[in-house]
Scaffold this motif. Structure first.
Motif, PDB file in Angstrom:
ATOM      1  N   PRO A   1     -13.157  11.684 -14.235  1.00  0.00           N
ATOM      2  CA  PRO A   1     -12.811  13.153 -14.131  1.00  0.00           C
ATOM      3  C   PRO A   1     -11.659  13.554 -13.568  1.00  0.00           C
ATOM      4  O   PRO A   1     -10.890  14.429 -14.150  1.00  0.00           O
ATOM      5  N   GLY A   2     -10.985  12.625 -12.896  1.00  0.00           N
ATOM      6  CA  GLY A   2      -9.586  12.911 -12.417  1.00  0.00           C
ATOM      7  C   GLY A   2      -8.665  12.298 -13.078  1.00  0.00           C
ATOM      8  O   GLY A   2      -7.269  12.743 -12.917  1.00  0.00           O
ATOM      9  N   ASP A   3      -8.846  11.715 -14.200  1.00  0.00           N
ATOM     10  CA  ASP A   3      -7.825  10.950 -15.092  1.00  0.00           C
ATOM     11  C   ASP A   3      -7.359  12.214 -16.019  1.00  0.00           C
ATOM     12  O   ASP A   3      -8.173  12.804 -16.388  1.00  0.00           O
ATOM     13  N   ARG A   4      -5.737  12.290 -16.261  1.00  0.00           N
ATOM     14  CA  ARG A   4      -5.291  13.297 -17.376  1.00  0.00           C
ATOM     15  C   ARG A   4      -4.636  12.649 -18.307  1.00  0.00           C
ATOM     16  O   ARG A   4      -4.119  11.453 -18.302  1.00  0.00           O
ATOM     17  N   GLU A   5      -4.937  13.424 -19.605  1.00  0.00           N
ATOM     18  CA  GLU A   5      -4.266  12.861 -20.702  1.00  0.00           C
ATOM     19  C   GLU A   5      -2.898  13.663 -20.848  1.00  0.00           C
ATOM     20  O   GLU A   5      -2.938  14.662 -20.866  1.00  0.00           O
ATOM     21  N   LEU A   6      -1.819  12.828 -20.913  1.00  0.00           N
ATOM     22  CA  LEU A   6      -0.484  13.452 -20.902  1.00  0.00           C
ATOM     23  C   LEU A   6       0.421  13.016 -22.295  1.00  0.00           C
ATOM     24  O   LEU A   6      -0.220  12.001 -23.016  1.00  0.00           O
ATOM     25  N   PRO A   7       1.354  13.643 -22.583  1.00  0.00           N
ATOM     26  CA  PRO A   7       2.269  12.984 -23.752  1.00  0.00           C
ATOM     27  C   PRO A   7       2.545  11.596 -23.644  1.00  0.00           C
ATOM     28  O   PRO A   7       2.737  11.102 -22.414  1.00  0.00           O
ATOM     29  N   GLY A   8       3.135  11.171 -24.609  1.00  0.00           N
ATOM     30  CA  GLY A   8       3.251   9.734 -24.758  1.00  0.00           C
ATOM     31  C   GLY A   8       4.420   9.177 -23.867  1.00  0.00           C
ATOM     32  O   GLY A   8       4.545   8.194 -23.266  1.00  0.00           O
ATOM     33  N   ASP A   9       5.592  10.314 -23.612  1.00  0.00           N
ATOM     34  CA  ASP A   9       6.513   9.714 -22.843  1.00  0.00           C
ATOM     35  C   ASP A   9       6.637  10.283 -21.395  1.00  0.00           C
ATOM     36  O   ASP A   9       7.282  10.071 -20.681  1.00  0.00           O
TER      37      ASP A   9
ATOM     38  N   PRO B   1       1.132  -1.249   0.018  1.00  0.00           N
ATOM     39  CA  PRO B   1      -0.168  -0.023  -0.082  1.00  0.00           C
ATOM     40  C   PRO B   1       0.902   1.196  -0.191  1.00  0.00           C
ATOM     41  O   PRO B   1       1.744   1.246   0.760  1.00  0.00           O
ATOM     42  N   GLY B   2       0.619   2.149  -0.758  1.00  0.00           N
ATOM     43  CA  GLY B   2       1.362   3.559  -1.007  1.00  0.00           C
ATOM     44  C   GLY B   2       2.315   3.366  -2.087  1.00  0.00           C
ATOM     45  O   GLY B   2       3.069   4.511  -2.446  1.00  0.00           O
ATOM     46  N   THR B   3       2.673   2.214  -2.524  1.00  0.00           N
ATOM     47  CA  THR B   3       3.829   1.931  -3.513  1.00  0.00           C
ATOM     48  C   THR B   3       3.045   2.225  -4.936  1.00  0.00           C
ATOM     49  O   THR B   3       1.928   1.753  -5.438  1.00  0.00           O
ATOM     50  N   ARG B   4       3.731   3.113  -5.434  1.00  0.00           N
ATOM     51  CA  ARG B   4       3.201   3.703  -6.896  1.00  0.00           C
ATOM     52  C   ARG B   4       3.778   3.168  -8.108  1.00  0.00           C
ATOM     53  O   ARG B   4       4.936   2.931  -8.028  1.00  0.00           O
ATOM     54  N   VAL B   5       3.002   2.792  -9.149  1.00  0.00           N
ATOM     55  CA  VAL B   5       3.553   2.324 -10.280  1.00  0.00           C
ATOM     56  C   VAL B   5       3.224   2.882 -11.546  1.00  0.00           C
ATOM     57  O   VAL B   5       1.966   3.428 -11.660  1.00  0.00           O
TER      58      VAL B   5
ATOM     59  N   PRO C   1      -2.803  10.942 -10.167  1.00  0.00           N
ATOM     60  CA  PRO C   1      -1.804  10.574  -8.988  1.00  0.00           C
ATOM     61  C   PRO C   1      -2.663   9.889  -7.900  1.00  0.00           C
ATOM     62  O   PRO C   1      -2.059   9.436  -6.777  1.00  0.00           O
ATOM     63  N   ALA C   2      -3.933   9.803  -7.866  1.00  0.00           N
ATOM     64  CA  ALA C   2      -4.680   9.321  -6.920  1.00  0.00           C
ATOM     65  C   ALA C   2      -4.783   7.943  -7.227  1.00  0.00           C
ATOM     66  O   ALA C   2      -5.520   7.120  -6.477  1.00  0.00           O
ATOM     67  N   GLY C   3      -4.839   7.290  -8.355  1.00  0.00           N
ATOM     68  CA  GLY C   3      -4.894   6.088  -8.697  1.00  0.00           C
ATOM     69  C   GLY C   3      -5.786   5.914  -9.903  1.00  0.00           C
ATOM     70  O   GLY C   3      -6.810   6.487  -9.808  1.00  0.00           O
ATOM     71  N   LEU C   4      -5.259   5.191 -10.841  1.00  0.00           N
ATOM     72  CA  LEU C   4      -6.370   4.850 -11.988  1.00  0.00           C
ATOM     73  C   LEU C   4      -7.023   3.659 -11.703  1.00  0.00           C
ATOM     74  O   LEU C   4      -6.706   2.622 -10.850  1.00  0.00           O
ATOM     75  N   ASP C   5      -8.343   3.328 -12.305  1.00  0.00           N
ATOM     76  CA  ASP C   5      -9.191   2.239 -12.249  1.00  0.00           C
ATOM     77  C   ASP C   5      -8.594   1.370 -13.267  1.00  0.00           C
ATOM     78  O   ASP C   5      -9.313   1.370 -14.492  1.00  0.00           O
TER      79      ASP C   5
END
Length: 392
Positions: free
Chosen positions: A251-259, A186-190, A226-230
């Motif tokens: 709503p909290g998911d963001r689209e960012l560049p490919g890299d 728990p708390g480890t981010r991937v 940052p809060a975690g993806l579904d």
């Protein structure tokens, strides 16, 4: 490093696209290694992958098992799998490689190709199976083929067992590293590059273990939260190539560049898509403590040295993603049956023991995990050669 036993380049007479086959070594006359299709695939790439397959086979050698390691090989086709010409090109490639597939090369899905597609194209090319070269080594061919077919028919929560076992192996490799370091799940981010066969299953198992997946990248870009993806919602919204339908984002998911996945604020980074994704130029963007190579050769050697100098541990592909190949043979040779729980337990036990041994040796020898893995494989190769013989 010894030259491979066989290296060939094929040029398609209709499109000009090239295909490659490299047989690194043979054990009992047979070599194992998947077939990939991607734009830009090269003979050099396939040669490196074939050598990696030799080591993967050796790493899983257990004298008490029915599964006998094979030699290493790999195939590749320089074409975008989304190209309308891709499937007929695949059929022509397999037809050209038919003498090798019938006699010494067992192959299957890899980057850009699913097993269903390989099976369909193999049948159209006049082959009995993409793994028929191994059949003479089986005690009961009919029973073994039935067992493997039954295993491929197993689904767990909407995903095939053949897709899941590789991701389970990758996840267990990452979890073993966390356990050795005393890091709670728990708390480890991937963050992951790729949500296809390997990346998708890895994301599922890491998420279910309690880790937080904060970023995934596909051909359209990076999705981050940052809060975690579904993870399950993203898996349900994938197409056949692992691209996620953006209408499924929250709503909290963001689209960012490919890299953007490279520089995500994570503890564990999983490149699970293409080779050579991390080089000496972009490695400096990585802040993760572990890079777990779910893809084949995603980190260039010079980048790995720079990462190691910064205290970033790279868990190598020859160990991390070896679970899929081993599962095929464990099932075909009869070490396990066509059962998901049995498969997961076998993958878990084998991968954890192997990763633990690799990391312990790296610490003792003062080397990288990759060097340690190569040393373990080198220790086992003479035992295989003495018992079964091989040609290189």
């Amino acid at each position: 490093m010894a030259s491979p036993l066989l290296s060939l380049t094929w040029t398609d007479h209709l499109t000009g696209h090239q295909g490659f086959l490299v047989v690194d070594r043979l054990v009992r006359g047979v070599a194992s290694g998947g077939l990939r299709m991607r734009a830009g695939c090269t003979l050099e790439e396939v040669t490196g992958l074939a050598r990696g397959m030799t080591m993967k086979e050796a790493l899983h050698y257990d004298p008490e098992s029915r599964y006998v390691p094979l030699g290493g090989a790999k195939g590749g086709i320089d074409c975008d799998p989304r190209d309308p010409q891709a499937y007929p090109l695949l059929v022509r490639y397999l037809r050209a490689m038919r003498p090798y597939i019938e006699s010494c090369w067992t192959t299957g899905e890899d980057l850009g190709l699913t097993q269903d597609l390989v099976d369909r194209a193999a049948a159209e090319a006049g082959l009995v199976s993409s793994i028929q070269a191994v059949y003479p080594l089986l005690d009961d061919q009919a029973e073994a083929r039935r067992r493997l077919a039954d295993a491929f028919a197993v689904e767990v929560d909407g995903m095939g067992l053949d897709e899941l076992v590789g991701g389970r192996g990758v996840a267990e490799a990452a979890l073993t590293a966390l356990d050795r370091a005393g890091v709670p799940y728990p708390g480890t981010r991937v963050a992951l590059q790729g949500l296809g066969t390997m990346g998708g299953a890895t994301a599922r198992f890491l998420s279910r273990a309690g880790l937080t997946v904060v970023a995934v990248a596909d051909v359209k870009g990076t999705i981050a939260n940052p809060a975690g993806l579904d993870v399950e919602a993203l898996l349900a919204a994938r197409d056949a190539h692992g691209a996620v339908d953006r209408s499924a984002l929250r709503p909290g998911d963001r689209e960012l560049p490919g890299d953007a996945w490279l520089s995500a604020d994570t503890d564990v980074l999983v490149p699970a898509a293409v080779s050579y994704a991390i080089d000496s130029g972009n490695q400096e963007r990585i802040t993760a403590r572990w890079v777990v190579e779910a893809a084949n050769m995603p980190v260039r050697p010079e980048a790995e040295l720079l990462l190691a100098a910064r205290g970033v541990t790279v868990l190598p592909d020859v160990v991390v993603n070896s679970g899929t190949n081993a599962w095929w043979w464990w099932t075909l040779f009869g070490d396990i049956g066509a059962d998901a729980e049995e498969a997961f337990a076998h993958v878990r036990g084998s991968m954890r023991a192997l990763v633990d041994r690799m990391l312990a040796r790296a610490e003792t020898d003062g080397t990288t995990p990759r060097t340690a893995a190569h040393a373990i494989a080198a220790d086992r190769m003479p035992l295989i050669a003495e018992r079964f013989g091989w040609y290189r």
